[in-house]
Design a protein around this motif. Structure first.
Motif, mmCIF file in Angstrom:
data_model
loop_
_atom_site.group_PDB
_atom_site.id
_atom_site.type_symbol
_atom_site.label_atom_id
_atom_site.label_comp_id
_atom_site.label_asym_id
_atom_site.label_seq_id
_atom_site.Cartn_x
_atom_site.Cartn_y
_atom_site.Cartn_z
ATOM 1 N N ARG A 80 6.379 47.577 -9.007
ATOM 2 C CA ARG A 80 7.715 47.941 -9.487
ATOM 3 C C ARG A 80 8.601 48.414 -8.331
ATOM 4 N NH1 ARG A 80 10.159 49.341 -14.285
ATOM 5 N NH2 ARG A 80 11.961 50.727 -14.046
ATOM 6 N N ARG A 81 8.036 49.258 -7.478
ATOM 7 C CA ARG A 81 8.800 49.766 -6.341
ATOM 8 C C ARG A 81 9.185 48.648 -5.390
ATOM 9 N NH1 ARG A 81 5.148 55.133 -4.929
ATOM 10 N NH2 ARG A 81 5.958 56.480 -6.593
ATOM 11 N N GLU A 82 8.256 47.726 -5.144
ATOM 12 C CA GLU A 82 8.546 46.626 -4.235
ATOM 13 C C GLU A 82 9.611 45.707 -4.817
ATOM 14 O OE1 GLU A 82 8.375 43.994 -0.972
ATOM 15 O OE2 GLU A 82 7.965 46.121 -1.287
ATOM 16 N N ASN A 83 9.524 45.428 -6.113
ATOM 17 C CA ASN A 83 10.533 44.578 -6.746
ATOM 18 C C ASN A 83 11.908 45.238 -6.701
ATOM 19 O OD1 ASN A 83 8.746 42.531 -7.321
ATOM 20 N ND2 ASN A 83 8.454 43.094 -9.457
ATOM 21 N N ALA A 92 16.605 37.701 -3.327
ATOM 22 C CA ALA A 92 15.447 38.589 -3.454
ATOM 23 C C ALA A 92 14.142 37.813 -3.591
ATOM 24 C CB ALA A 92 15.627 39.514 -4.654
ATOM 25 N N GLY A 93 14.258 36.516 -3.949
ATOM 26 C CA GLY A 93 13.060 35.710 -4.145
ATOM 27 C C GLY A 93 12.340 36.039 -5.438
ATOM 28 N N ALA A 102 15.176 36.792 -14.520
ATOM 29 C CA ALA A 102 14.721 37.665 -15.609
ATOM 30 C C ALA A 102 14.216 39.002 -15.075
ATOM 31 C CB ALA A 102 13.620 36.971 -16.412
ATOM 32 N N ASN A 103 13.637 38.996 -13.862
ATOM 33 C CA ASN A 103 13.166 40.249 -13.272
ATOM 34 C C ASN A 103 14.315 41.206 -13.001
ATOM 35 O OD1 ASN A 103 10.722 38.794 -13.139
ATOM 36 N ND2 ASN A 103 10.087 39.945 -11.327
ATOM 37 N N LEU A 104 15.449 40.655 -12.555
ATOM 38 C CA LEU A 104 16.605 41.508 -12.300
ATOM 39 C C LEU A 104 17.053 42.198 -13.569
ATOM 40 C CD1 LEU A 104 16.691 39.812 -9.636
ATOM 41 C CD2 LEU A 104 19.183 40.021 -9.761
ATOM 42 N N LEU A 136 17.367 45.606 -4.655
ATOM 43 C CA LEU A 136 18.440 46.446 -4.114
ATOM 44 C C LEU A 136 18.885 45.974 -2.736
ATOM 45 C CD1 LEU A 136 17.172 49.927 -5.323
ATOM 46 C CD2 LEU A 136 19.237 48.743 -6.095
ATOM 47 N N ASN A 137 17.945 45.553 -1.902
ATOM 48 C CA ASN A 137 18.321 45.036 -0.581
ATOM 49 C C ASN A 137 19.163 43.780 -0.712
ATOM 50 O OD1 ASN A 137 16.963 47.073 0.725
ATOM 51 N ND2 ASN A 137 15.177 45.848 1.263
ATOM 52 N N ALA A 138 18.746 42.893 -1.625
ATOM 53 C CA ALA A 138 19.498 41.653 -1.840
ATOM 54 C C ALA A 138 20.866 41.958 -2.442
ATOM 55 C CB ALA A 138 18.705 40.718 -2.752
ATOM 56 N N ALA A 139 20.904 42.852 -3.413
ATOM 57 C CA ALA A 139 22.169 43.190 -4.075
ATOM 58 C C ALA A 139 23.145 43.817 -3.087
ATOM 59 C CB ALA A 139 21.907 44.146 -5.234
ATOM 60 N N GLU A 140 22.654 44.678 -2.231
ATOM 61 C CA GLU A 140 23.506 45.323 -1.233
ATOM 62 C C GLU A 140 24.188 44.282 -0.363
ATOM 63 O OE1 GLU A 140 22.045 47.922 2.281
ATOM 64 O OE2 GLU A 140 22.152 49.277 0.560
ATOM 65 N N ARG A 141 23.427 43.274 0.045
ATOM 66 C CA ARG A 141 23.984 42.234 0.915
ATOM 67 C C ARG A 141 24.969 41.336 0.161
ATOM 68 N NH1 ARG A 141 20.580 38.237 4.958
ATOM 69 N NH2 ARG A 141 22.356 36.973 5.640
#
Length: 215
Positions: A19-22, A51-52, A56-58, A27-32
């Motif tokens: 969960r933390r890794e996802n 994010a790869g 649905a995960n988002l 968040l890193n992808a969204a920030e960019r």
């Protein structure tokens, strides 16, 4: 074979790690994406692709684009709040403000996309986070103003308007993130080296601390 209770204890930490890794990837992808496309131009699909992860995960972690956007803004603001901890308990402005400059410039170095998201949002009139500006940011700013005024009253720095000093600190330190491309262009097309970052911090601290009579 371990009993069921023991199996649960073994699997639970693994689920937490996933969960933390996802969340980190999202968040890193969204920030960019938000930094480059803005809130209006960003899509959950773009963020998922970067994010790869499946889209649905988002939606599992963040039901809406606005929820994800607000989390990105909240994260960069909380990082900035941590930077301001240098004010707490500092006996003089050289220590408190100097430490704040160091921390803020390091954030600009390591989290440039988050700073750009914040800047873009505010320049558009803060359509998504206006409530955040009117509450959390206002309270934080008032607290820093009181700390600066205490140093002024004690004769440890020049009698200036604390609010405008804060504006100058934000503009200067965040310039290195928001206008990073410009800085790289003027640096022969290359990112600042570790030594150049150290020199930049020292220069900014010297200019500001001398200017407010706290060097």
């Amino acid at each position: 074979m371990p009993p069921p209770a023991q199996i649960t204890r073994i699997k639970a930490p693994r689920r937490t790690e996933i969960r933390r890794e996802n969340e980190r990837l999202i968040l890193n992808a969204a920030e960019r994406v938000f930094a480059e496309a803005g809130f209006g131009g960003a899509t959950m699909q773009l963020i998922a692709d970067l994010a790869g992860l499946p889209k649905a995960n988002l939606h599992y972690y963040f039901p809406t684009k606005e929820a994800l956007y607000r989390r990105v803004v909240q994260d960069i603001f909380e990082i900035w709040l941590d930077a301001a901890s240098s004010f707490d308990g500092a006996e003089d402005p050289a220590t408190g403000i100097g430490g704040y400059i160091d921390a803020k410039m390091e954030i600009s170095r390591r989290h440039p996309h988050g700073s750009k998201v914040w800047a873009s949002e505010v320049m558009q009139g803060a359509p998504v986070i206006q409530d955040y500006l009117e509450t959390t940011l206002k309270d934080w700013t008032d607290g820093r103003i009181r700390a600066i005024q205490t140093w002024i009253d004690a004769g440890k720095m020049a009698p200036i308007d604390p609010r405008h000093l804060l504006y100058m600190l934000w503009a200067t330190t965040q310039h290195y993130a928001d206008f990073g491309h410009q800085i790289e262009t003027l640096n022969h097309g290359k990112p600042l080296t570790d030594q150049q970052w150290r020199d930049a911090k020292a220069s900014v601290k010297s200019i500001i601390l001398r200017g407010i009579g706290a060097a």
